[in-house]
Structures are given as C-alpha cells and as structure tokens.
Design an enzyme around this catalytic site. Structure first.
Site, short mmCIF file in Angstrom:
data_model
loop_
_atom_site.label_atom_id
_atom_site.label_comp_id
_atom_site.label_asym_id
_atom_site.label_seq_id
_atom_site.Cartn_x
_atom_site.Cartn_y
_atom_site.Cartn_z
CB CYS A 85 -0.91 0.00 1.22
SG CYS A 85 -2.00 1.44 1.31
CD GLU A 216 -7.12 1.20 -2.03
OE1 GLU A 216 -6.29 0.31 -1.71
OE2 GLU A 216 -7.21 2.29 -1.44
CB CYS A 225 -5.29 3.73 -4.27
SG CYS A 225 -4.38 2.17 -4.47
CB THR A 227 0.11 0.71 -5.19
OG1 THR A 227 -1.19 0.32 -4.74
CG2 THR A 227 1.14 0.43 -4.10
#
Length: 289
Positions: A85, A216, A225, A227
């Site tokens: 994450c 997600e 988010c 990533t």
C-alpha cells in the site's frame, strides 16, 4: 505505546488503524481486522497496519527481510492481506517516527519490509517519499462499471500488487462513476485487482497531470490509493509515449506526485499524518490526546 494503544492515520484520505507490536505478540486475524476497520462499530479505516520487526511477524514473506527491519503487516478492511500500500507505507513511517520507534532527518531514509519486498521511504521535509520499485505493464481487459454506458479497455499494471487502469474522456465521466460496487473485469483477474479510472491532462515542461478515482480490492472506493496513483501515472505515461517522467495525480483526498528515476523505479511522494491516538483497542475505544 502501551497495551491496547492504537493510532489513526491517513495519506490523502486513505486511512488506516495502526498498532505497534514490535515483538509479534499480537498477530492480526481477519476477524480482528474487520472489527477494527468497521466505520460504525470499530475505529474505521481502509485497512489495518501492524508494526512488527521482521523475524517476528509470523508471515514467511515479511520474515525474509533482515532481522530487525520494521515490517508493515498490512490488511485490507475486509480482513484480507495485501501485498503493498503506497499511502500505507508512508503513514506507517509517520507512525514509527511519532511513536519514537524510528528517527529520520530530512533526506534520510528507512527500509520497510512489505509483502511486495523491502521498500525505501525517504523524508522530504514534511512529506514522505517511497521507492515502490520497478513497475510492470501487462495486457488489456474490458472493464464494466456503474455509470459507464459501455465497457472500456483497461491496462494491467503491477506495482507490487495488481491494478487495471482505465482512461476516460472527461471529468464528467469520472464524476458520473458509481463505485459502490466493484468494477467487473473481462477476463477476471485471478486474485482480484484495484481498478483506477483516470482523466489525463496536459503535459508541460516534462510534468504530466491526471485525475483519478479508484475502487480498491478488499476496501471499496477510497479517497486515494498510493500504488494506484503509481499505476495510473505509469499507464498514462505509456499511452503518452513516455512523454514525461514526473506526474501530478489528483485524487478525491488530495494530491500525490509520481516520478520515475534512472533505474526505472517509481517514487511516490505525498503527505502522511496521524490524526489521533487512542487506548482500549481490545474492547471499547476511547480517544486520547
């Protein structure tokens, strides 16, 4: 931090419950994670993070890191474990710093063990920057989502965890999405995937800009988010013919920056803050200053 203590933190609105367990005495379970992450009956968060030393995590992948390395034992809100994450690793380091479990001068870095490998996090003034390593572009899938009149092509991108990035034509399309339900992928992703919807903007002076929303895997729609921001930037970079190596990513929770270095590693930079601490994580929760 004493027994039963916790902290709540976020990176651009992507929020987490954080627990210090250096010796690995209090492993997480799916049931405990779901209870802690519940926004009505628990503390509430997109995920739960346990700070534990490598060698004591009970997780074979995390324990591959050098003994004593801080490991980020990250779980999604639904009780499933996650590889990585990008917002979470920055908030994790902020938690270590404010809990006096680690210290970083400006420009210094710390290695953090994750299920996607060891990641370097560097302090840059008030911001934290995470080296998420190399990324990988994959094949295409069709993506169906509430609010889209027709299915759209999406590009697979791996940033240590799986993503599918979909380009939209306008901000109006982006805002019309209803991401209460997971987008449907064709073909389906074997282990599920995070799905990012992006509206590319202009590229000027070697810097590109995009807007993004994300659903997600294991958490639903989130305000950000990390990533996913990297995946969205790298997909847009690919579609642009590698026209820029630095990207500004606006998400509902704020702004992140993604940059590709000379090794082909993607760096994610942004804010990370603890918003409160509390006691009583084993039972009732009471806020503490």
């Amino acid at each position: 931090m004493g027994s039963g203590a916790f902290a709540k933190g976020h990176g651009t609105g992507n929020d987490f419950v954080l627990i210090a367990d250096p010796d690995g005495a209090a492993p997480l379970t799916p049931e405990r994670v779901r209870a802690l992450a519940d926004r009505r009956f628990g503390i509430g968060g997109d995920g739960v993070i346990r700070a534990v030393r490598a060698g004591s995590t009970g997780d074979a992948v995390l324990d591959e890191a050098s003994p004593g390395t801080w490991a980020m034992d990250y779980w999604n809100a639904d009780g499933s474990v996650s590889e990585m994450c990008g917002n979470g690793v920055r908030v994790f380091v902020r938690f270590l710093l404010e809990s006096q479990l680690a210290a970083l001068a400006d420009g210094e870095g710390i290695d953090i063990a994750t299920r996607a490998g060891v990641k370097r996090v560097v302090r840059r003034g008030e911001l934290l920057s995470a080296d998420l390593g190399p990324f990988e572009l994959g094949g295409d899938r069709l993506v169906a989502a509430h609010g889209l009149e027709v299915d759209r092509p999406g590009l697979d991108v791996s940033t240590g965890n799986p993503h599918v990035v979909v380009a939209l034509a306008s901000t109006e399309e982006l805002e019309a999405l209803e991401l209460h339900a997971a987008p449907v992928l064709d073909p389906a992703a074997e282990s599920g995937a995070n799905v990012e919807f992006v509206v590319p903007g202009a590229i000027a002076d070697g810097v590109g800009a995009i807007r993004m929303r994300v659903h997600e895997r294991g958490s639903g729609e989130t305000l950000s988010c990390g990533t996913g921001a990297v995946a969205a930037a790298m997909a847009t970079r690919h579609w642009s013919g590698d026209a820029a190596d630095r990207w500004i990513v606006d998400v509902p929770g704020g702004r992140l920056e993604v940059e590709v270095d000379e090794r082909g590693h993607a760096w994610l930079t942004g804010p990370a803050a603890l918003v409160f601490r509390g006691e009583g994580i084993g039972g009732g929760v009471s806020q503490a200053p």
